[in-house]
Design a protein around this motif. Structure first.
Motif, PDB file in Angstrom:
ATOM      1  N   MET A 143       1.314  -4.437  -5.111  1.00 40.60           N
ATOM      2  CA  MET A 143       2.241  -5.371  -4.462  1.00 40.60           C
ATOM      3  C   MET A 143       2.268  -6.689  -5.236  1.00 40.60           C
ATOM      4  O   MET A 143       1.226  -7.247  -5.573  1.00 40.60           O
ATOM      5  CB  MET A 143       1.799  -5.637  -3.020  1.00 40.60           C
ATOM      6  N   SER A 144       3.467  -7.189  -5.533  1.00 41.79           N
ATOM      7  CA  SER A 144       3.608  -8.432  -6.284  1.00 41.79           C
ATOM      8  C   SER A 144       3.165  -9.621  -5.437  1.00 41.79           C
ATOM      9  O   SER A 144       3.101  -9.552  -4.205  1.00 41.79           O
ATOM     10  CB  SER A 144       5.062  -8.620  -6.714  1.00 41.79           C
ATOM     11  N   LYS A 160       4.811 -12.252  -4.876  1.00 44.11           N
ATOM     12  CA  LYS A 160       5.924 -12.700  -4.035  1.00 44.11           C
ATOM     13  C   LYS A 160       5.968 -11.911  -2.732  1.00 44.11           C
ATOM     14  O   LYS A 160       6.106 -12.474  -1.639  1.00 44.11           O
ATOM     15  CB  LYS A 160       7.240 -12.535  -4.795  1.00 44.11           C
ATOM     16  N   ASN A 161       5.830 -10.583  -2.850  1.00 43.20           N
ATOM     17  CA  ASN A 161       5.827  -9.746  -1.650  1.00 43.20           C
ATOM     18  C   ASN A 161       4.599 -10.013  -0.784  1.00 43.20           C
ATOM     19  O   ASN A 161       4.680  -9.982   0.450  1.00 43.20           O
ATOM     20  CB  ASN A 161       5.882  -8.269  -2.031  1.00 43.20           C
ATOM     21  N   TYR A 166       5.242 -12.977   1.337  1.00 39.16           N
ATOM     22  CA  TYR A 166       6.079 -12.659   2.501  1.00 39.16           C
ATOM     23  C   TYR A 166       5.224 -12.098   3.643  1.00 39.16           C
ATOM     24  O   TYR A 166       5.465 -12.380   4.811  1.00 39.16           O
ATOM     25  CB  TYR A 166       7.146 -11.619   2.138  1.00 39.16           C
ATOM     26  N   ASN A 196      18.032 -11.070   1.774  1.00 40.11           N
ATOM     27  CA  ASN A 196      17.019 -10.453   0.907  1.00 40.11           C
ATOM     28  C   ASN A 196      17.050  -8.938   1.025  1.00 40.11           C
ATOM     29  O   ASN A 196      17.662  -8.380   1.934  1.00 40.11           O
ATOM     30  CB  ASN A 196      15.628 -10.974   1.282  1.00 40.11           C
ATOM     31  N   TRP A 229      12.875  -4.066   1.311  1.00 43.73           N
ATOM     32  CA  TRP A 229      11.418  -4.064   1.261  1.00 43.73           C
ATOM     33  C   TRP A 229      10.846  -5.446   1.573  1.00 43.73           C
ATOM     34  O   TRP A 229       9.919  -5.592   2.379  1.00 43.73           O
ATOM     35  CB  TRP A 229      10.925  -3.577  -0.096  1.00 43.73           C
ATOM     36  N   ALA A 230      11.418  -6.481   0.955  1.00 34.94           N
ATOM     37  CA  ALA A 230      10.960  -7.850   1.222  1.00 34.94           C
ATOM     38  C   ALA A 230      11.196  -8.212   2.687  1.00 34.94           C
ATOM     39  O   ALA A 230      10.349  -8.852   3.323  1.00 34.94           O
ATOM     40  CB  ALA A 230      11.685  -8.831   0.311  1.00 34.94           C
ATOM     41  N   LEU A 269       8.556  -6.498   4.894  1.00 34.71           N
ATOM     42  CA  LEU A 269       7.267  -7.199   4.805  1.00 34.71           C
ATOM     43  C   LEU A 269       7.306  -8.519   5.558  1.00 34.71           C
ATOM     44  O   LEU A 269       6.336  -8.895   6.228  1.00 34.71           O
ATOM     45  CB  LEU A 269       6.909  -7.440   3.334  1.00 34.71           C
ATOM     46  N   ASP A 270       8.421  -9.232   5.447  1.00 34.94           N
ATOM     47  CA  ASP A 270       8.574 -10.491   6.166  1.00 34.94           C
ATOM     48  C   ASP A 270       8.498 -10.258   7.676  1.00 34.94           C
ATOM     49  O   ASP A 270       7.877 -11.045   8.403  1.00 34.94           O
ATOM     50  CB  ASP A 270       9.911 -11.133   5.798  1.00 34.94           C
TER      51      ASP A 270
END
Length: 209
Positions: free
Chosen positions: A1-2, A4-5, A8, A123, A126-127, A130-131
């Protein structure tokens, strides 16, 4: 997982918590935190609804006319809430009865609508998913903390099991008595206020200049 993710997912736990930073979802925090069990079930319910509402609306965003977006959001959220409500009634009926109308009121929960409007419509799926999970769990953490103190000091129990020994109660010749004020909604607001105070004292960037 990045990274950024990951942000979130984990950001709403502290720096951008929906309850103590954004001040959303306060009503249910007052109403369902007398005991830990319903608070946890409510937290999981909101997490599921927020995550999947974000996911669905993110998938629909490119073909969704702006003039009907609110109606579509309400239909999606209401459908998810009905499904969650039916699952609760099937598997944890006693908790479902305790939560009463508050499960249905997830439809109008500011956190759910807010994340769809502020994040999912701008967005990717996936993002957005996660958010939704992050904000649901961030909300849930506050509910659990508030419920822990209210049940412990208000009833002397946790998850319905006796934690404070009966032998120390005044009725048994001891010195202790449950704090009945903890069972009233205003105490949930006071505990939330204490959490906000501690949180902001440790996060200088959230303090007003």
């Amino acid at each position: 997982m990045s990274n950024k993710n990951l942000k979130y997912l984990t950001g709403p736990f502290s720096a951008n918590n929906p309850v103590i930073v954004q001040i959303l979802g306060i009503c249910s925090a007052l109403a369902v935190t007398v005991q830990l069990k319903p608070a946890i079930v409510m937290a999981l319910s909101v997490t599921v609804v927020t995550a999947f509402a974000n996911l669905v609306m993110s998938l629909l965003r490119t073909g969704l006319p702006s003039r009907i977006r609110i109606i579509v959001q309400l239909v999606v959220i209401a459908t998810l809430v009905i499904l969650v409500d039916q699952v609760l009634k099937a598997f944890v009926y006693d908790v479902s009865k305790q939560l009463s109308v508050y499960v249905g009121l997830i439809i109008t929960n500011c956190i759910v609508m807010g994340r769809v409007e502020a994040f999912a419509l701008g967005n990717g799926p996936w993002a957005s998913f996660l958010d939704g999970i992050g904000n649901g769990l961030g909300y849930g953490v506050i509910l659990v903390i508030v419920a822990f103190f209210r049940e412990l000091f208000g009833s002397g129990t946790l998850f319905g099991f006796r934690v404070i020994p009966e032998s120390i109660y005044i009725a048994e010749g001891g010195f202790y008595a449950n704090n009945g004020l903890m069972l009233f909604p205003p105490m949930a607001l006071i505990i939330c206020g204490c959490i906000i105070w501690v949180h902001r004292s440790k996060n200088k960037d959230l303090q007003e200049k």
